[in-house]
Write an enzyme that holds these catalytic residues in place. Structure first.
Site, mmCIF file in Angstrom:
data_model
loop_
_atom_site.group_PDB
_atom_site.id
_atom_site.type_symbol
_atom_site.label_atom_id
_atom_site.label_comp_id
_atom_site.label_asym_id
_atom_site.label_seq_id
_atom_site.Cartn_x
_atom_site.Cartn_y
_atom_site.Cartn_z
ATOM 1 C CG HIS A 3 -6.757 -7.046 -7.939
ATOM 2 N ND1 HIS A 3 -7.651 -7.222 -6.887
ATOM 3 C CD2 HIS A 3 -6.300 -8.314 -8.011
ATOM 4 C CE1 HIS A 3 -7.766 -8.260 -6.611
ATOM 5 N NE2 HIS A 3 -6.888 -9.231 -7.214
ATOM 6 C CD GLU A 34 -20.528 -8.797 -10.922
ATOM 7 O OE1 GLU A 34 -21.197 -8.162 -11.738
ATOM 8 O OE2 GLU A 34 -20.748 -9.987 -10.751
ATOM 9 C CG ASP A 63 -15.060 2.487 -6.386
ATOM 10 O OD1 ASP A 63 -14.363 1.921 -7.212
ATOM 11 O OD2 ASP A 63 -16.172 2.866 -6.554
#
Length: 133
Positions: A3, A34, A63
């Protein structure tokens, strides 16, 4: 599965030679899951499997974060959260700099971690972890 619009552009550029259509979670109105993993690998996998389950398409996510020795390898997986809701990394780096300045002999030694996760609709996943210093 990202995102982060900057990361989406980077991935499109990196994968352009493969001549495949690259779509993002935005193209499907898929919300952000989440990120409650405690490792970079867990968070990357959370994102890629979530988007694959929502779209039925293969999904890649990452990540990443920076880890400082003087801060016991923090902020680590919390790097983006340290940047606040606006994800302003100059804010995060100011906070980090102030925390390190409080140390007796600051050395600013750090390393960057990035985990990439690729998920397929058949529940097959592959996750990689990369370190740089």
């Amino acid at each position: 599965a990202s995102h982060n619009k900057g990361k989406i552009i980077e991935l499109k550029d990196l994968l352009a030679p493969l001549n495949i259509e690259i779509l993002s979670a935005y193209d499907f109105d898929v919300e952000e899951p989440e990120e409650n993993g405690v490792t970079f690998e867990e968070n990357a996998l959370i994102k890629s499997t979530f988007v694959t389950q929502k779209t039925g398409l293969p999904s890649i996510s990452d990540d990443s974060g920076i880890c400082f020795s003087d801060l016991d390898d923090k902020p680590g997986v919390y790097s983006a959260r340290l940047a606040g809701p606006s994800k302003d990394f100059s804010v995060a780096m100011s906070k980090i700099n102030e925390s390190i300045k409080e140390k007796k002999n600051p050395n600013y030694e750090c390393y960057f971690v990035c985990s990439l996760s690729l998920s397929w609709p058949d529940n097959h996943d592959v996750t990689f972890l990369l370190y740089t210093s």
